[in-house]
Design a protein around this motif. Structure first.
Motif, mmCIF file in Angstrom:
data_model
loop_
_atom_site.group_PDB
_atom_site.id
_atom_site.type_symbol
_atom_site.label_atom_id
_atom_site.label_comp_id
_atom_site.label_asym_id
_atom_site.label_seq_id
_atom_site.Cartn_x
_atom_site.Cartn_y
_atom_site.Cartn_z
ATOM 1 N N TYR A 1 -6.414 -1.684 6.958
ATOM 2 C CA TYR A 1 -6.364 -3.109 6.617
ATOM 3 C C TYR A 1 -7.209 -3.922 7.599
ATOM 4 C CZ TYR A 1 -1.905 -1.646 4.412
ATOM 5 O OH TYR A 1 -0.931 -1.011 3.688
ATOM 6 N N GLN B 1 -4.303 -6.692 0.958
ATOM 7 C CA GLN B 1 -4.663 -5.451 0.290
ATOM 8 C C GLN B 1 -5.433 -4.534 1.242
ATOM 9 O OE1 GLN B 1 -3.539 -4.505 -2.641
ATOM 10 N NE2 GLN B 1 -2.467 -6.462 -2.853
ATOM 11 N N GLY C 1 0.775 -1.232 0.000
ATOM 12 C CA GLY C 1 0.000 0.000 0.000
ATOM 13 C C GLY C 1 0.805 1.280 0.000
#
Length: 503
Positions: A373, A380, A308
């Protein structure tokens, strides 16, 4: 013909949703429906929704008792009213439901989902004055932390000392010497029996907060300690283990009794900036190599790496942080009588904090973004949150897990939905970078500390400044709000003194 005035436009907007009844469906935070769909007048207020919901819950319990599905005694429930907060989408309902529907442009033709969440059983009043200026440190105060029961305060400084302060007398309790360099990290065990400190030499020391006695040294790291985190009380009570992160790129787990390193692990190529020990048996680490790792805390095995960020990751926070920090201590700050009671109470508080949902993790980075998250489910992010225009220095979940506050060098604090990561508000009033934020125990307020030498108390529902707290003579590096009834805020900074703020 002249264009319509603002007044005419406003009246036209109000007519979009007539003063008709609105159909709602109550749902818990976990998504479970409560009661049938109900038709409410457009003038229904949160207080009226609270009365209605309490009646629905009691009726549901009575029905379960008839079927034999609920063994709870109902004697204590007869006059008890649970306070609730109501959310439609990401926004808390503050006024009449019809006004909310009209303002957000929602349709009144289909059932409106109203998510409810129990409020804290107490209300924290905003701090308004400096009740004590506590001097003693001879260099900048770099870390402050209240004990899980809120009775003591610990501070670490560039003068190489740890100091304990008594919240009853608002005065010094003990000065603890032993470190040879700046004390960068201070962390209380969830049972309040230990305080762990880490310094710039890579040395960790354990202290007895009652006496200030040095309980021993944990050696192994080759560079400064950046973060300390204790194993949750519902997994180990009394507290025995804690994790440390260092500039030497490694994570270590220690035994607090023997002072021995139990495990060393890392997949990071640069400095560890933060570690968090979660309530699901997972350990989380963030690094300047732009990666976030999830570990099995019992075996030290890598579970997954979270993607990320494109720059250094500075900070982490868990949705269950408040429950993990306070362990078995609730707002009454009463100490459990037995080990079994303490572990059971800690587990109960953790389950209440998570609402049987997976833990959520949020990170803040030098790339100006945050990532949210669910680490137990996948790598992801649920949401990548953008809006800051300079680095994010700290992130923090509210105790109820519904709101995330982020402090940034862009002189602002931003609030985000703690469930989905949607943007809620920008809080602007500081004229310098914001270093840290801390939440009140009831999740209604957040305090921010800044380079501009001030603290500001914000209302998390109206997004307005409640109180401005000037008083420090220089930058304010650290701030903490006491757990429990939240009567005190402590701050420290470059002026070498701690300030205690109260109502």
């Amino acid at each position: 013909m002249p264009p319509p005035t603002k007044k005419i436009k406003s009246e036209a907007t109000k007519e979009i949703v007539p003063d008709a009844n609105i159909i709602v469906q109550f749902k818990s935070s976990s998504g479970e429906g409560t009661g049938p769909q109900i038709e409410l007048p457009h003038r229904a207020s949160p207080q009226q929704l609270e009365l209605l919901l309490n009646k629905l819950i009691k009726a549901d319990r009575a029905e379960k008792r008839k079927r034999g599905d609920d063994d709870e005694d109902d004697e204590n429930d007869k006059d008890e009213q649970t306070p609730f907060a109501f959310f439609i989408g990401d926004q808390e309902l503050m006024g009449e439901i019809g006004d909310f529907v009209r303002e957000k442009g929602l349709s009144a033709e289909s059932a409106l989902e109203v998510v409810f969440q129990p409020r804290a059983a107490f209300r924290v009043r905003p701090v308004a004055r400096c009740s004590a200026t506590m001097e003693g440190h001879s260099e900048s105060v770099l870390a402050v932390a209240f004990s899980p029961d809120g009775r003591r305060l610990a501070s670490g400084s560039g003068d190489t000392t740890l100091r304990f302060w008594d919240m009853g007398t608002q005065g010094p309790q003990t000065e603890c010497r032993g470190h040879g360099n700046w004390v960068l990290a201070v962390s209380w065990s969830p049972d309040a029996k230990y305080v762990a400190t880490g310094d710039m030499d890579g040395v960790i020391r354990l202290w007895d907060p009652e006496t200030g006695k040095d309980l021993g040294r944990c050696s192994g790291h080759r560079a400064w300690i950046t973060s300390l985190s204790w194993e949750p009380a519902h997994r180990c009570y009394p507290s025995l283990h804690f994790a440390s992160g260092s500039k030497d790129n490694t994570i270590r787990i220690w035994d607090a009794v023997t002072k021995q390193c139990l495990r060393t692990f890392s997949n990071h190529r640069m400095m560890i900036t933060q570690v968090r020990w979660g309530g699901e048996g997972l350990l989380y680490s963030a690094s300047r190599d732009c990666s976030l790792s999830v570990w099995d805390a019992d075996e030290g095995k890598l579970v997954r790496t979270l993607a990320g960020h494109g720059h250094w990751i500075n900070t982490l926070a868990l949705s269950s942080d408040y429950a993990l920090r306070t362990g078995a201590f609730d707002h009454s700050a009463s100490t459990p009588a037995t080990v079994e009671e303490g572990k059971a109470k800690a587990l109960e508080r953790y389950q209440e904090a998570t609402n049987n949902l997976p833990e959520r993790l949020v990170s803040g980075s030098d790339d100006f973004t945050l990532c949210l998250y669910e680490p137990s489910k996948g790598k992801q992010p649920i949401n990548r949150m953008t809006g800051h225009v300079q680095l994010v220095n700290q992130v923090s979940f509210s105790p109820n897990g519904r709101i995330i506050a982020s402090a940034s060098f862009d002189k602002s604090v931003k609030l985000w939905c703690g469930l989905k990561g949607n943007f809620l508000a920008t809080l602007r009033a500081h004229v310098g970078p914001v270093y840290q934020v801390a939440w009140s125990a009831d999740s209604r307020m957040v305090v921010s500390a800044s380079k501009d030498s001030t603290l500001k108390v914000w209302d998390a529902r109206t997004f307005k400044v409640r109180v401005e707290l000037p008083g420090h003579a220089d930058e304010v590096f650290c701030v903490d709000w006491s757990p429990g009834l939240g009567v005190s805020v402590a701050s420290g900074g470059k002026d070498r003194c701690l300030k205690l703020w109260r109502q």
